[in-house]
Design a protein around this motif. Structure first.
Motif, PDB file in Angstrom:
ATOM      1  N   LEU A 184      -0.442   6.160   1.034  1.00  0.00           N
ATOM      2  CA  LEU A 184      -1.792   5.822   1.793  1.00  0.00           C
ATOM      3  C   LEU A 184      -2.016   7.260   2.367  1.00  0.00           C
ATOM      4  CD1 LEU A 184      -0.072   3.422   3.697  1.00  0.00           C
ATOM      5  CD2 LEU A 184      -2.343   2.701   2.636  1.00  0.00           C
ATOM      6  N   MET A 224       0.792  -1.650   0.209  1.00  0.00           N
ATOM      7  CA  MET A 224      -0.303   0.346   0.017  1.00  0.00           C
ATOM      8  C   MET A 224       0.954   1.257   0.142  1.00  0.00           C
ATOM      9  SD  MET A 224      -2.533  -1.508   2.522  1.00  0.00           S
ATOM     10  CE  MET A 224      -2.036  -0.750   3.837  1.00  0.00           C
ATOM     11  N   ASP A 255      -7.719   5.410   4.214  1.00  0.00           N
ATOM     12  CA  ASP A 255      -7.582   4.399   4.017  1.00  0.00           C
ATOM     13  C   ASP A 255      -7.151   3.298   5.104  1.00  0.00           C
ATOM     14  OD1 ASP A 255      -4.582   4.589   1.438  1.00  0.00           O
ATOM     15  OD2 ASP A 255      -7.401   3.562   1.440  1.00  0.00           O
TER      16      ASP A 255
END
Length: 123
Positions: free
Chosen positions: A86, A83, A90
């Motif tokens: 971010l 990921m 999130d």
């Protein structure tokens, strides 16, 4: 005994990165669709991404496409979610899930799922 164990969550600043892992036992992740599903505080669960069994491709929720990458290591029988970039939105508990209808938001529709790992994006 089938088990999915997530790890790698934590607190990160906006724009930062995290890599989630899901160690599987009792199931071959290469032989089934594997997904990530997340649930934010006070909200329902939502599907994030799926890597299809074999070489049948990867799929992403439109809000994470281009920022998140799903992958697996068949030798380690592990699933990953990289990921990047971010955002506070999130922030959620992230669950690893096996099988189920592709793209389902409901954990109960998957064959198996783990206990989750918390991701918090905040400055």
């Amino acid at each position: 005994q089938l088990q999915l164990v997530e790890s790698g969550g934590g607190l990160v600043q906006p724009g930062g990165s995290l890599r989630l892992s899901c160690a599987a036992s009792g199931i071959s992740i290469s032989a089934t669709d594997m997904s990530w599903v997340r649930q934010a505080p006070g909200k329902g669960p939502e599907w994030v991404s799926t890597i299809a069994r074999g070489d049948r491709g990867t799929f992403y929720k439109h809000t994470v496409r281009g920022r998140f990458t799903i992958s697996r290591d068949n030798a380690k029988n592990s699933l990953y979610l990289q990921m990047n970039s971010l955002k506070p939105e999130d922030t959620a508990q992230y669950f690893c899930a096996a099988g189920g209808p592709r793209g389902s938001d409901l954990l109960q529709e998957y064959d198996y799922w783990g206990q989750g790992t918390q991701v918090t994006v905040s400055s």
